[in-house]
Design a protein around this motif. Structure first.
Motif, short mmCIF file in Angstrom:
data_model
loop_
_atom_site.label_atom_id
_atom_site.label_comp_id
_atom_site.label_asym_id
_atom_site.label_seq_id
_atom_site.Cartn_x
_atom_site.Cartn_y
_atom_site.Cartn_z
N PHE A 182 -5.04 6.13 4.33
CA PHE A 182 -4.65 6.57 2.91
C PHE A 182 -5.57 7.49 2.35
N THR A 189 -5.29 0.95 -2.38
CA THR A 189 -5.48 2.28 -1.80
C THR A 189 -6.28 3.28 -2.60
N ALA A 236 0.69 -1.19 -0.04
CA ALA A 236 0.01 0.06 -0.03
C ALA A 236 0.74 1.28 -0.12
N TYR A 279 -0.47 9.06 2.78
CA TYR A 279 -0.77 8.38 3.86
C TYR A 279 -0.11 9.17 5.21
#
Length: 222
Positions: free
Chosen positions: A212, A182, A112, A188
């Motif tokens: 995120f 994401t 991510a 983030y």
């Protein structure tokens, strides 16, 4: 439990019958256990091989709650099976970013964070290379995009296994892994902080220790 109770009852009865000498007890125990195990083997022998394989194999990753995406399984066993990764400067930059920003995350969390960096590379709002994105603002107080590049601490790789793991994640992402974790996030932050921009940007995902966000698209009217 039924088998244990059966064994216990058999041993108890045997000890009563033989007058409780240790040697006799051991002999009767071995005999009774052999008989019980023999019955189990006989019962299993009639189970078809295909059925036995199903009973003794791990279920598919999806059924074990492991996320998958186009052949990518977000768990450590998947990464462990991959060869040690290597690459040039861009791979090095991404690997370092993942190491210092996400090595304590789950595999899914590491992917991510990597997605965010690659999403920035694709955006017109950021530099067009991995190293450019990661080092943007480095050297200017409070201007760096990734804290580890301007926290004053040396970037020392002290955990070889973690480095190998993030290197594999970086390689897979650079080689074109789909970015679906994401929702196109470009930002983030850890759950321990609450930056001001988080109130303005739509949150797209919550993975591990991070939230995120996707930077709003600017139009000519705003």
């Amino acid at each position: 439990m039924t088998v244990i109770k059966t064994i216990a009852a058999a041993v108890s009865a045997a000890l009563i019958c033989v007058g409780a000498t240790s040697a006799a007890a051991d002999e009767v125990m071995a005999s009774r256990l052999g008989a019980i195990l023999g019955q189990e083997r006989e019962a299993l022998s009639v189970v078809p091989d295909s059925r036995m394989s199903m009973l003794t194999s791990l279920p598919p990753a999806q059924e074990r709650g492991v996320a998958m995406n186009d052949g990518i399984v977000y768990d450590r066993d998947f990464l462990a099976a991959k060869p040690v990764a290597e690459g040039g400067a861009q791979w090095q930059c991404l690997s370092e970013a993942l190491y210092f920003e996400a090595r304590g995350e789950s595999v899914r969390g590491m992917f991510a964070v990597g997605e965010v960096i690659l999403n920035r590379v694709d955006s017109n709002n950021y530099p067009d290379s991995l190293c450019g994105v990661i080092n943007q603002g480095t050297g200017r107080k409070y201007a760096c995009q990734f804290t580890y590049t301007c926290d004053g601490k040396p970037e020392t790789i002290g955990e070889p296994r973690s480095w190998e793991r993030v290197g594999k994640v970086a390689r897979i992402l650079i080689d074109g892994a789909p970015r679906v974790l994401t929702g196109g996030a470009t930002h983030y932050h850890t759950k321990a902080v609450n930056p001001s921009w988080a109130q303005r940007y739509p949150r797209t995902a919550e993975i591990g220790f991070h939230y995120f966000y996707r930077q709003p698209v600017r139009t000519a009217s705003n």
